[in-house]
Design an enzyme around this catalytic site. Structure first.
Site, PDB file in Angstrom:
ATOM      1  N   SER A 187      -3.493   0.128  15.023  1.00 27.61           N
ATOM      2  CA  SER A 187      -4.071   1.432  15.169  1.00 27.61           C
ATOM      3  C   SER A 187      -4.259   1.789  16.714  1.00 27.61           C
ATOM      4  CB  SER A 187      -5.619   1.078  14.484  1.00 27.61           C
ATOM      5  OG  SER A 187      -6.212   2.209  14.897  1.00 27.61           O
ATOM      6  N   LYS A 219      -6.950  -5.407  14.043  1.00 33.04           N
ATOM      7  CA  LYS A 219      -5.464  -4.918  14.398  1.00 33.04           C
ATOM      8  C   LYS A 219      -5.136  -5.539  15.789  1.00 33.04           C
ATOM      9  CE  LYS A 219      -4.907  -1.883  10.985  1.00 33.04           C
ATOM     10  NZ  LYS A 219      -4.046  -2.409  10.085  1.00 33.04           N
ATOM     11  N   ALA A 243     -10.793  -5.158  15.957  1.00 33.59           N
ATOM     12  CA  ALA A 243     -10.546  -6.628  16.264  1.00 33.59           C
ATOM     13  C   ALA A 243      -9.491  -7.128  15.421  1.00 33.59           C
ATOM     14  CB  ALA A 243     -11.731  -7.345  16.051  1.00 33.59           C
ATOM     15  N   ASN A 267       1.722  -2.557   5.515  1.00 37.14           N
ATOM     16  CA  ASN A 267       0.775  -1.158   5.484  1.00 37.14           C
ATOM     17  C   ASN A 267      -0.474  -1.056   4.915  1.00 37.14           C
ATOM     18  OD1 ASN A 267       0.387   1.885   5.921  1.00 37.14           O
ATOM     19  ND2 ASN A 267       0.599   1.358   3.577  1.00 37.14           N
ATOM     20  N   TYR A 324     -12.769  -3.612  12.735  1.00 37.29           N
ATOM     21  CA  TYR A 324     -11.523  -2.950  12.331  1.00 37.29           C
ATOM     22  C   TYR A 324     -10.591  -3.178  13.087  1.00 37.29           C
ATOM     23  CZ  TYR A 324      -7.905   0.436  11.154  1.00 37.29           C
ATOM     24  OH  TYR A 324      -6.527   1.043  10.704  1.00 37.29           O
ATOM     25  N   VAL A 381      -3.948  -7.041  -1.483  1.00 36.96           N
ATOM     26  CA  VAL A 381      -3.549  -7.926  -0.186  1.00 36.96           C
ATOM     27  C   VAL A 381      -4.703  -8.819   0.314  1.00 36.96           C
ATOM     28  CG1 VAL A 381      -2.748  -7.400   2.306  1.00 36.96           C
ATOM     29  CG2 VAL A 381      -1.679  -6.083   0.178  1.00 36.96           C
ATOM     30  N   GLY A 437       1.014  -1.359  -0.110  1.00 36.47           N
ATOM     31  CA  GLY A 437      -0.046   0.156  -0.151  1.00 36.47           C
ATOM     32  C   GLY A 437       0.964   1.183  -0.128  1.00 36.47           C
ATOM     33  N   ILE A 441      -5.238  10.086  11.797  1.00 40.34           N
ATOM     34  CA  ILE A 441      -4.298  10.927  11.016  1.00 40.34           C
ATOM     35  C   ILE A 441      -4.917  11.606   9.796  1.00 40.34           C
ATOM     36  CG2 ILE A 441      -2.265  10.477   9.480  1.00 40.34           C
ATOM     37  CD1 ILE A 441      -1.615   9.755  12.229  1.00 40.34           C
TER      38      ILE A 441
END
Length: 256
Positions: free
Chosen positions: A148, A165, A163, A98, A161, A66, A14, A194
């Protein structure tokens, strides 16, 4: 006369936009050559290639989804071929997992399809792509996985999301343990909110959300891509070789 020491080579998934692009440029500025992946925007990838070359490093862009592990064997063959043809080498030094997407949905409304997409990209993708690339990673190399801040604090709408990470963070410790005999250090960088186009650019474009996050951050602002690219590139420096199996949150101090 001694032969010049070749640049290290990093592979970043990415890498055509957002944090991946920023990391690629930061590494190039530090004398690291880059192989990076993009999913569909060849024009963006071409622009990043030009930026890296202007910084004096060599770079290769390769397409990769990916979230589809069926394409990993062909991707590994492509990496091996480019290492040989561009660098006359068989191995690269750094892997940065990434690539990712963001899906915002309340727990009660998250669909199985959304869950599976997040799983395939963030957790399954990182697991099996790293496994497939291991023969090409040099002994003494380094791996950085992206997590994250949401794996530490909870904000509604990010259950699936976060979970994934959380799984990436556990995977990182296991990789560090199992790859230790090869001298490969594995760490996880966990960005806070970000200002990029990630998740539809909400943090960047929604003034109310931006102000809320800034107010909950010890340093009083929302993060920039430079904050993360600098952290990842610095973590890969030889001077940080003894940092291993660590979760490093780069959030400016969110929700302390």
């Amino acid at each position: 006369m001694n032969a010049p020491i070749p640049n290290p080579i990093a592979l970043i998934t990415g890498g055509s936009r957002g944090l991946g692009r920023n990391t690629a440029l930061k590494l190039a500025a530090r004398g690291v050559d880059v192989v990076f992946t993009y999913r569909s925007r060849a024009d963006e990838a071409k622009a990043v290639l030009a930026d890296i070359e202007r910084l004096g490093a060599r770079a290769v862009a390769l397409p990769l989804d990916v979230g589809d592990s069926r394409g990993f064997p062909a991707f590994v063959r492509a990496v091996r071929e480019r290492l040989a043809s561009v660098w006359a080498r068989e191995r690269f030094d750094y892997l940065v997992n990434n690539a990712g997407i963001g899906i915002h949905a309340p727990f009660t409304e998250t669909t199985e399809a959304q869950f599976d997409e997040l799983m395939n990209i963030h957790l399954k993708g990182s697991f099996f792509l790293t496994q497939a690339l291991l023969p090409l990673i040099a002994d003494g190399g380094r791996i950085v996985n992206l997590s994250s801040g949401l794996a530490r604090f909870a904000l509604p709408g990010h259950a699936a999301y976060a979970a994934m990470k959380g799984g990436v963070e556990v995977l990182t410790r296991y990789l560090a343990k199992e790859l230790g005999p090869r001298g490969i250090a594995v760490n996880v960088v966990a960005p806070g909110a970000i200002e990029t186009d990630f998740g539809g650019g909400a943090v960047r474009d929604n003034a109310g959300l931006n102000q809320f996050i800034a107010a909950q951050t010890a340093l009083g602002r929302v993060g920039q891509a430079d904050d993360i690219g600098d952290a990842i590139s610095t973590l890969l420096l030889p001077q940080n070789r003894w940092i291993n199996a660590q979760r490093i949150e780069v959030s400016g101090g969110m929700f302390l």
